[in-house]
Design a protein around this motif. Structure first.
Motif, short mmCIF file in Angstrom:
data_model
loop_
_atom_site.label_atom_id
_atom_site.label_comp_id
_atom_site.label_asym_id
_atom_site.label_seq_id
_atom_site.Cartn_x
_atom_site.Cartn_y
_atom_site.Cartn_z
N ARG A 13 2.50 -6.70 -16.55
CA ARG A 13 3.71 -7.48 -16.32
C ARG A 13 3.68 -8.76 -17.14
N TRP A 77 10.96 -5.97 -10.69
CA TRP A 77 9.80 -5.36 -11.31
C TRP A 77 9.23 -4.32 -10.35
N GLU A 79 5.90 -1.55 -10.33
CA GLU A 79 4.72 -1.08 -11.07
C GLU A 79 4.08 0.09 -10.35
N VAL A 84 5.46 0.29 -15.93
CA VAL A 84 6.16 -0.86 -15.36
C VAL A 84 7.66 -0.65 -15.57
N GLN A 86 11.46 -2.22 -15.22
CA GLN A 86 12.18 -3.48 -15.14
C GLN A 86 13.67 -3.20 -15.02
#
Length: 144
Positions: A13, A77, A79, A84, A86
């Motif tokens: 991140r 966000w 994960e 990841v 977004q």
């Protein structure tokens, strides 16, 4: 795991936060070289004859040239392992270069999208990008 639920931010991140700020928001196109591997694969963006990390750099260059005041904010966000996700909002004024053949309109845009980045050893190796092209066309006045 959503990082909004924890105070710990992953290294992946942090890589993306740096990319958004330096490359997308400030226009430092060379920042992409630090974040993605040379053979980076990008899905959902136009290659325009470029491949690998050069494709990603050129795609960002087009966005910044067309929308010089471009600012992208990550709204969420998520994960999971080495991926990841977004969810972002991009805002800018179409006051620069043609945007894929559309001359500058002076119009402000606000568009949401999603990116999934896959990391290996701290570098982005592949990205899936999704944004509503019809929404951009409508905001630029291309749909009548």
């Amino acid at each position: 795991m959503t990082t909004t639920e924890t105070t710990q931010v992953s290294a992946n991140r942090r890589v993306l936060e740096h990319y958004y700020e330096e490359c997308l928001n400030k226009g430092n196109l060379d920042a992409v070289y630090d974040k993605a591997i040379p053979g980076h694969i990008s899905h959902g963006t136009r290659a325009d004859g470029f491949e690998g990390v050069e494709h990603l750099r050129e795609w960002v260059r087009i966005q910044r040239a067309s929308f010089p005041d471009l600012h992208v904010v990550v709204d969420e966000w998520i994960e999971e392992g080495e991926k990841v996700v977004q969810r972002f909002t991009a805002r800018g004024t179409h006051s620069g270069d043609d945007y894929y053949g559309v001359p500058a309109t002076g119009r402000k845009i606000e568009i949401s999208g999603i990116v999934i980045d896959h990391f290996v050893d701290g570098k982005i190796v592949e990205s899936w990008f999704s944004m509503d092209g019809m929404e951009i066309a409508q905001q630029l006045g291309m749909l009548g």
